[in-house]
Design an enzyme around this catalytic site. Structure first.
Site, PDB file in Angstrom:
ATOM      1  N   LEU A  94       5.605   1.805   6.265  1.00 15.81           N
ATOM      2  CA  LEU A  94       4.994   0.946   7.292  1.00 15.81           C
ATOM      3  C   LEU A  94       5.907  -0.219   7.680  1.00 15.81           C
ATOM      4  CD1 LEU A  94       1.220   0.811   6.215  1.00 15.81           C
ATOM      5  CD2 LEU A  94       2.299   2.188   8.007  1.00 15.81           C
ATOM      6  N   TYR A 124      15.879  -6.088   2.887  1.00 19.82           N
ATOM      7  CA  TYR A 124      16.283  -6.051   4.296  1.00 19.82           C
ATOM      8  C   TYR A 124      17.694  -5.556   4.606  1.00 19.82           C
ATOM      9  CZ  TYR A 124      11.877  -8.460   4.963  1.00 19.82           C
ATOM     10  OH  TYR A 124      10.546  -8.768   4.972  1.00 19.82           O
ATOM     11  N   PHE A 417      10.460 -20.087   7.279  1.00 18.57           N
ATOM     12  CA  PHE A 417       9.693 -19.775   8.488  1.00 18.57           C
ATOM     13  C   PHE A 417       9.064 -18.407   8.344  1.00 18.57           C
ATOM     14  CE2 PHE A 417      14.128 -18.606   9.148  1.00 18.57           C
ATOM     15  CZ  PHE A 417      14.058 -17.303   9.612  1.00 18.57           C
TER      16      PHE A 417
HETATM   17  C1  LIG Z   1       8.124  -5.762   1.068  1.00 17.17           C
HETATM   18  C2  LIG Z   1       7.045  -4.923   1.754  1.00 17.17           C
HETATM   19  C3  LIG Z   1       6.742  -5.541   3.108  1.00 17.17           C
HETATM   20  C4  LIG Z   1       7.588  -3.497   1.928  1.00 17.17           C
HETATM   21  O1  LIG Z   1       6.662  -2.742   2.654  1.00 17.17           O
HETATM   22  P1  LIG Z   1       6.587  -1.134   2.530  1.00 17.17           P
HETATM   23  O2  LIG Z   1       5.762  -0.656   3.660  1.00 17.17           O
HETATM   24  O3  LIG Z   1       6.214  -0.767   1.159  1.00 17.17           O
HETATM   25  O4  LIG Z   1       8.101  -0.754   2.794  1.00 17.17           O
HETATM   26  P2  LIG Z   1       8.613   0.687   3.285  1.00 17.17           P
HETATM   27  O5  LIG Z   1       7.704   1.748   2.742  1.00 17.17           O
HETATM   28  O6  LIG Z   1       8.813   0.653   4.768  1.00 17.17           O
HETATM   29  O7  LIG Z   1      10.001   0.709   2.554  1.00 17.17           O
HETATM   30  C5  LIG Z   1      11.220   1.077   3.169  1.00 17.17           C
HETATM   31  C6  LIG Z   1      12.270   1.155   2.097  1.00 17.17           C
HETATM   32  O8  LIG Z   1      12.449  -0.154   1.522  1.00 17.17           O
HETATM   33  C7  LIG Z   1      12.272  -0.097   0.116  1.00 17.17           C
HETATM   34  N1  LIG Z   1      11.620  -1.347  -0.305  1.00 17.17           N
HETATM   35  C8  LIG Z   1      10.547  -1.920   0.269  1.00 17.17           C
HETATM   36  N2  LIG Z   1      10.226  -3.039  -0.375  1.00 17.17           N
HETATM   37  C9  LIG Z   1      11.118  -3.182  -1.387  1.00 17.17           C
HETATM   38  C10 LIG Z   1      11.284  -4.153  -2.394  1.00 17.17           C
HETATM   39  N3  LIG Z   1      10.469  -5.214  -2.504  1.00 17.17           N
HETATM   40  N4  LIG Z   1      12.308  -3.975  -3.266  1.00 17.17           N
HETATM   41  C11 LIG Z   1      13.133  -2.909  -3.159  1.00 17.17           C
HETATM   42  N5  LIG Z   1      13.021  -1.965  -2.202  1.00 17.17           N
HETATM   43  C12 LIG Z   1      12.003  -2.094  -1.332  1.00 17.17           C
HETATM   44  C13 LIG Z   1      11.392   1.085  -0.101  1.00 17.17           C
HETATM   45  O9  LIG Z   1      11.503   1.576  -1.409  1.00 17.17           O
HETATM   46  C14 LIG Z   1      11.914   2.057   0.925  1.00 17.17           C
HETATM   47  O10 LIG Z   1      13.127   2.612   0.444  1.00 17.17           O
HETATM   48  P3  LIG Z   1      13.557   4.110   0.763  1.00 17.17           P
HETATM   49  O11 LIG Z   1      13.702   4.150   2.266  1.00 17.17           O
HETATM   50  O12 LIG Z   1      14.836   4.258   0.034  1.00 17.17           O
HETATM   51  O13 LIG Z   1      12.454   4.967   0.276  1.00 17.17           O
HETATM   52  C15 LIG Z   1       5.741  -4.877   0.920  1.00 17.17           C
HETATM   53  O14 LIG Z   1       6.019  -4.329  -0.336  1.00 17.17           O
HETATM   54  C16 LIG Z   1       5.075  -6.226   0.715  1.00 17.17           C
HETATM   55  O15 LIG Z   1       4.219  -6.602   1.511  1.00 17.17           O
HETATM   56  N6  LIG Z   1       5.426  -6.982  -0.353  1.00 17.17           N
HETATM   57  C17 LIG Z   1       4.784  -8.247  -0.648  1.00 17.17           C
HETATM   58  C18 LIG Z   1       5.009  -9.303   0.446  1.00 17.17           C
HETATM   59  C19 LIG Z   1       6.476  -9.434   0.804  1.00 17.17           C
HETATM   60  O16 LIG Z   1       7.339  -9.565  -0.037  1.00 17.17           O
HETATM   61  N7  LIG Z   1       6.745  -9.439   2.119  1.00 17.17           N
HETATM   62  C20 LIG Z   1       8.080  -9.659   2.637  1.00 17.17           C
HETATM   63  C21 LIG Z   1       8.165 -11.068   3.106  1.00 17.17           C
HETATM   64  S1  LIG Z   1       9.805 -11.502   3.623  1.00 17.17           S
END
Ligand SMILES: CC(C)(COP(=O)(O)OP(=O)(O)OC[C@H]1O[C@@H](n2cnc3c(N)ncnc32)[C@H](O)[C@@H]1OP(=O)(O)O)[C@@H](O)C(=O)NCCC(=O)NCCS
Length: 417
Positions: A94, A124, A417
């Site tokens: 997502l 990222y 931000f």
């Molecule tokens: C970070 C977050 C937004 C990721 O969302 P998600 O929908 O699970 O991410 P996706 O499924 O699109 O992941 C895409 C890729 O990134 C990787 N990834 C995502 N979050 C990661 C993390 N925290 N650490 C390491 N890898 C991560 C996934 O494993 C996946 O890797 P792949 O393509 O090799 O399988 C979610 O875990 C979250 O809400 N975390 C808590 C709040 C947060 O930290 N938000 C970010 C604020 S800057």
């Protein structure tokens, strides 16, 4: 099960905010009044949500932000924020889908870079972002700092005065504009930012408001050149000896004299034997203001603002460079197709530059993420070449890039931000 990613409708906003609160572990629900407070921050056209059978399970939005560049130029960046995926829906792609949509839209709008503050380092880089600014936080052991205990205020004709929250709201936006123009990596502060930092607006999810102490530094001409705010985060006495900690919330100066005077003021607060600096540029003057810099313990040192170049010629032409006239051909690799290609960067004696596509042979090959690390002047191309991340096709090309890109002081993104 229906799962769709789309812009929230007006009626989805309360549920979108609830999902954000859940994703950031703030609260399982939305407090009364919070939707009305947060709603003005949302541009629904730049906001996305994932909805599972109508219920919001992921959030994402961006907004235009003015970013200060090396050389003092300003660039409109797309600032990404509020990225969250509810734990029940993690690792299903997502966040990746919302990011792809937002980056494409930013490119379409002509925003040459996207920026964000990464919650965790590994998230990222895969999207072409690289850490463009870093921060350091120090804890100062004041009795060990070898400071003159008779310090009685600045001796440069300036003065430090305690200020009220209302005075801060009135005078600080103009001050901050001067500060950000001399600080590459910094973004604008909105009127709401000042309301929140002075307690005029308190979001329920921010927790209870405690008013900090505020002080201005005025230069010899009477102009407000600096602002500090701090709280006393710990205070107890034993055997008639104080253990008191001052936690700096912000310290900004439009001149070096203002920064020096405000640090010196905070380091001389009676009873206070520990001061935490908050997150500063890694080359902040603070440790070297101490008679004994070892009294400054590094509490935090980490990447802070991440940047993604979306348009290489526009981004590279907008900043200033060091080192006099030079030319460098960069081969930028960007698998997502936004910023890649071969570009000739030509700089002149004033530090201005032109960046144009070229068929010429490259001097350096680098990824779009590594270009982001260089963009605000923080990272050394020579160091990235030593890591094997930048490839040199001409001897000394990384050294030339170092002279051009790296800045005398490190960039600093002051705000989250
Ligand atoms: C970070 C977050 C937004 C990721 O969302 P998600 O929908 O699970 O991410 P996706 O499924 O699109 O992941 C895409 C890729 O990134 C990787 N990834 C995502 N979050 C990661 C993390 N925290 N650490 C390491 N890898 C991560 C996934 O494993 C996946 O890797 P792949 O393509 O090799 O399988 C979610 O875990 C979250 O809400 N975390 C808590 C709040 C947060 O930290 N938000 C970010 C604020 S800057």
């Amino acid at each position: 099960m229906s799962l769709e990613i789309r812009s929230p409708a007006e009626s989805d906003v309360p549920d979108w905010i609830r999902a954000l609160n859940v994703g950031f572990h703030r609260s399982p629900s939305v407090a009364e009044g919070e939707t009305a407070m947060r709603r003005p921050m949302l541009d629904l056209e730049r906001t996305q949500g994932a909805f599972d059978e109508g219920r919001c399970v992921a959030t994402f939005r961006s907004l235009p932000q003015e970013l200060t560049l090396p050389g003092g130029g300003l660039l409109t960046a797309s600032a990404i924020t509020n990225v969250s995926v509810t734990a029940t829906h993690r690792r299903r792609g997502l966040a990746g889908r919302m990011m792809a949509t937002d980056l494409a839209a930013a490119k379409e709008r002509g925003e040459a870079v996207s920026i964000l503050v990464a919650a965790e380092y590994p998230i990222y880089g895969r999207y072409g972002f690289g850490p463009a600014t870093w921060v350091t936080g120090w804890e100062i052991d004041i009795p060990r700092a070898a400071l003159d205990r008779r310090y009685a205020g600045p001796d440069d004709g300036g003065r430090v005065d305690i200020a009220t929250a209302a005075e801060v709201r009135k005078a600080s936006p103009a001050l901050f504009d001067r500060v950000r123009l001399r600080t590459p990596g910094t973004i604008k502060r909105s009127p709401l930012w000042w309301e929140r930092t002075t307690g005029q607006t308190v979001f329920p999810s921010d927790g209870p408001w405690t008013e900090p102490f505020f002080a201005f530094y005025r230069g010899a001409d009477g102009r407000i050149d600096g602002l500090a705010s701090w709280e006393i985060s710990e205070s107890h006495w034993q055997d008639k000896l104080p253990t008191v900690e001052a936690k700096v919330q912000q310290l900004i100066g439009a001149t070096p004299a203002a920064e020096r005077a405000l640090w010196r003021f905070l380091l001389s607060l009676d009873w206070v034997n520990r001061l935490t600096s908050g997150l500063r540029a890694p080359d902040d003057v603070l440790p070297l203001l101490l008679g004994d810099p070892r009294a400054a313990h590094t509490e935090t040192h980490a990447d802070f603002m991440w940047l993604r170049v979306l348009d290489t010629p526009v981004a590279l032409s907008a900043r200033g460079y060091g080192g006099g006239p030079a030319a460098l051909v960069l081969d930028v690799q960007d698998p997502a197709g936004f910023a890649g290609g071969r570009f000739l960067l030509e700089t002149d004696a004033t530090g201005a530059a032109r960046c144009t596509p070229t068929p010429a042979a490259p001097d350096l090959t680098l990824s779009v993420s590594d270009l982001a690390c260089l963009y605000l002047g923080d990272e050394s191309p020579v160091r990235l070449a030593a890591l094997g991340r930048i490839t040199e096709h001409r001897a000394e090309a990384a050294r030339t890039a170092d002279t051009l890109f790296r800045t005398p002081r490190r960039p600093w993104c002051i705000d989250v931000f």
